[in-house]
Design a protein around this motif. Structure first.
Motif, PDB file in Angstrom:
ATOM      1  N   PRO A 193       0.826  -1.208   0.000  1.00 53.21           N
ATOM      2  CA  PRO A 193       0.000   0.000   0.000  1.00 53.21           C
ATOM      3  C   PRO A 193       0.863   1.262   0.000  1.00 53.21           C
ATOM      4  CG  PRO A 193      -0.728  -1.511   1.706  1.00 53.21           C
ATOM      5  CD  PRO A 193       0.543  -2.059   1.143  1.00 53.21           C
ATOM      6  N   PHE A 194       0.324   2.312  -0.559  1.00 51.25           N
ATOM      7  CA  PHE A 194       0.950   3.631  -0.620  1.00 51.25           C
ATOM      8  C   PHE A 194       2.121   3.708  -1.581  1.00 51.25           C
ATOM      9  CE2 PHE A 194      -0.694   3.254   3.783  1.00 51.25           C
ATOM     10  CZ  PHE A 194      -1.763   4.100   3.631  1.00 51.25           C
ATOM     11  N   LEU A 195       2.292   2.718  -2.426  1.00 53.79           N
ATOM     12  CA  LEU A 195       3.322   2.784  -3.454  1.00 53.79           C
ATOM     13  C   LEU A 195       2.667   2.766  -4.827  1.00 53.79           C
ATOM     14  CD1 LEU A 195       6.168   0.428  -2.191  1.00 53.79           C
ATOM     15  CD2 LEU A 195       6.062   2.900  -2.084  1.00 53.79           C
ATOM     16  N   ASP A 196       3.200   3.611  -5.709  1.00 49.84           N
ATOM     17  CA  ASP A 196       2.699   3.649  -7.074  1.00 49.84           C
ATOM     18  C   ASP A 196       3.194   2.408  -7.804  1.00 49.84           C
ATOM     19  OD1 ASP A 196       1.636   4.403  -9.467  1.00 49.84           O
ATOM     20  OD2 ASP A 196       3.001   6.087  -9.810  1.00 49.84           O
ATOM     21  N   ARG A 197       2.294   1.692  -8.422  1.00 49.70           N
ATOM     22  CA  ARG A 197       2.659   0.428  -9.078  1.00 49.70           C
ATOM     23  C   ARG A 197       3.592   0.642 -10.266  1.00 49.70           C
ATOM     24  NH1 ARG A 197      -1.215  -3.808  -7.712  1.00 49.70           N
ATOM     25  NH2 ARG A 197      -2.872  -2.900  -6.470  1.00 49.70           N
ATOM     26  N   LYS A 198       3.425   1.748 -10.958  1.00 46.38           N
ATOM     27  CA  LYS A 198       4.221   1.978 -12.171  1.00 46.38           C
ATOM     28  C   LYS A 198       5.640   2.427 -11.861  1.00 46.38           C
ATOM     29  CE  LYS A 198       0.076   3.201 -14.686  1.00 46.38           C
ATOM     30  NZ  LYS A 198      -0.709   4.282 -15.253  1.00 46.38           N
ATOM     31  N   THR A 199       5.777   3.388 -10.945  1.00 47.04           N
ATOM     32  CA  THR A 199       7.096   3.963 -10.693  1.00 47.04           C
ATOM     33  C   THR A 199       7.788   3.406  -9.461  1.00 47.04           C
ATOM     34  OG1 THR A 199       6.157   5.792  -9.417  1.00 47.04           O
ATOM     35  CG2 THR A 199       6.399   6.125 -11.800  1.00 47.04           C
ATOM     36  N   GLY A 200       7.035   2.828  -8.536  1.00 49.98           N
ATOM     37  CA  GLY A 200       7.626   2.297  -7.316  1.00 49.98           C
ATOM     38  C   GLY A 200       7.872   3.380  -6.265  1.00 49.98           C
ATOM     39  N   THR A 201       7.367   4.600  -6.500  1.00 51.91           N
ATOM     40  CA  THR A 201       7.537   5.683  -5.534  1.00 51.91           C
ATOM     41  C   THR A 201       6.296   5.792  -4.650  1.00 51.91           C
ATOM     42  OG1 THR A 201       6.632   7.288  -7.095  1.00 51.91           O
ATOM     43  CG2 THR A 201       9.029   6.979  -7.091  1.00 51.91           C
ATOM     44  N   ILE A 202       6.389   6.646  -3.668  1.00 55.35           N
ATOM     45  CA  ILE A 202       5.267   6.831  -2.744  1.00 55.35           C
ATOM     46  C   ILE A 202       4.125   7.534  -3.462  1.00 55.35           C
ATOM     47  CG2 ILE A 202       4.516   7.989  -0.633  1.00 55.35           C
ATOM     48  CD1 ILE A 202       7.316   7.616   0.446  1.00 55.35           C
ATOM     49  N   ASP A 203       2.926   6.996  -3.295  1.00 54.75           N
ATOM     50  CA  ASP A 203       1.717   7.591  -3.860  1.00 54.75           C
ATOM     51  C   ASP A 203       1.153   8.566  -2.830  1.00 54.75           C
ATOM     52  OD1 ASP A 203      -0.576   8.220  -5.192  1.00 54.75           O
ATOM     53  OD2 ASP A 203      -1.460   6.213  -5.100  1.00 54.75           O
ATOM     54  N   TRP A 204       1.534   9.832  -2.966  1.00 55.06           N
ATOM     55  CA  TRP A 204       1.160  10.840  -1.977  1.00 55.06           C
ATOM     56  C   TRP A 204      -0.334  11.086  -1.943  1.00 55.06           C
ATOM     57  CZ3 TRP A 204       4.263  11.758   1.771  1.00 55.06           C
ATOM     58  CH2 TRP A 204       5.638  11.613   1.581  1.00 55.06           C
ATOM     59  N   LYS A 205      -1.020  10.930  -3.056  1.00 57.48           N
ATOM     60  CA  LYS A 205      -2.470  11.127  -3.061  1.00 57.48           C
ATOM     61  C   LYS A 205      -3.152  10.099  -2.162  1.00 57.48           C
ATOM     62  CE  LYS A 205      -2.788  13.209  -7.594  1.00 57.48           C
ATOM     63  NZ  LYS A 205      -3.280  13.099  -8.964  1.00 57.48           N
ATOM     64  N   GLN A 206      -2.712   8.864  -2.235  1.00 64.98           N
ATOM     65  CA  GLN A 206      -3.300   7.835  -1.382  1.00 64.98           C
ATOM     66  C   GLN A 206      -2.935   8.070   0.082  1.00 64.98           C
ATOM     67  OE1 GLN A 206      -2.239   3.778  -2.243  1.00 64.98           O
ATOM     68  NE2 GLN A 206      -3.802   2.965  -0.886  1.00 64.98           N
ATOM     69  N   VAL A 207      -1.729   8.537   0.325  1.00 64.57           N
ATOM     70  CA  VAL A 207      -1.323   8.838   1.704  1.00 64.57           C
ATOM     71  C   VAL A 207      -2.241   9.898   2.297  1.00 64.57           C
ATOM     72  CG1 VAL A 207       0.501   9.832   3.136  1.00 64.57           C
ATOM     73  CG2 VAL A 207       1.082   8.150   1.388  1.00 64.57           C
ATOM     74  N   PHE A 208      -2.502  10.959   1.534  1.00 65.67           N
ATOM     75  CA  PHE A 208      -3.375  12.020   2.033  1.00 65.67           C
ATOM     76  C   PHE A 208      -4.829  11.561   2.142  1.00 65.67           C
ATOM     77  CE2 PHE A 208       0.045  14.909   0.395  1.00 65.67           C
ATOM     78  CZ  PHE A 208       0.460  15.323   1.649  1.00 65.67           C
ATOM     79  N   ARG A 209      -5.263  10.693   1.219  1.00 61.66           N
ATOM     80  CA  ARG A 209      -6.627  10.157   1.316  1.00 61.66           C
ATOM     81  C   ARG A 209      -6.809   9.341   2.586  1.00 61.66           C
ATOM     82  NH1 ARG A 209      -6.162   8.885  -4.299  1.00 61.66           N
ATOM     83  NH2 ARG A 209      -5.680   6.762  -3.699  1.00 61.66           N
TER      84      ARG A 209
END
Length: 88
Positions: free
Chosen positions: A6-22
């Motif tokens: 969770p909280f990782l972008d599947r394409k880039t492997g970086t943190i998905d900040w939008k999901q973190v804030f959601r």
């Protein structure tokens, strides 16, 4: 392919900040509710400066509200984490 954490972008492997804030906004609101509720008996502690028994009672009430709130927030975090793990 194994599911991404969770909280990782599947394409880039970086943190998905939008999901973190959601996920952080409802958690912050839940914490804020219990802080606001705890401020009510805490305000009475300052109103009853002369009466030690009432001050002690309202101090205990404040601590009780914060303890129950901490437990509820912890249960929310655990249940939300389980739900996120199942979605992946």
């Amino acid at each position: 392919m194994s599911p991404s954490p969770p909280f990782l972008d599947r394409k880039t492997g970086t943190i998905d900040w939008k999901q973190v804030f959601r996920e952080a906004v409802p958690l912050a609101r839940l914490v804020g509710v219990f802080v606001a509720v705890a401020l009510v008996p805490f305000a009475f502690v300052f109103l009853f400066e002369d009466n030690a028994a009432l001050r002690a009672m309202f101090t205990v009430a404040t601590q009780f509200v914060l303890a129950v709130g901490s437990g509820i927030v912890l249960m929310y975090v655990v249940s939300r984490g389980i739900r996120l793990a199942d979605e992946q």
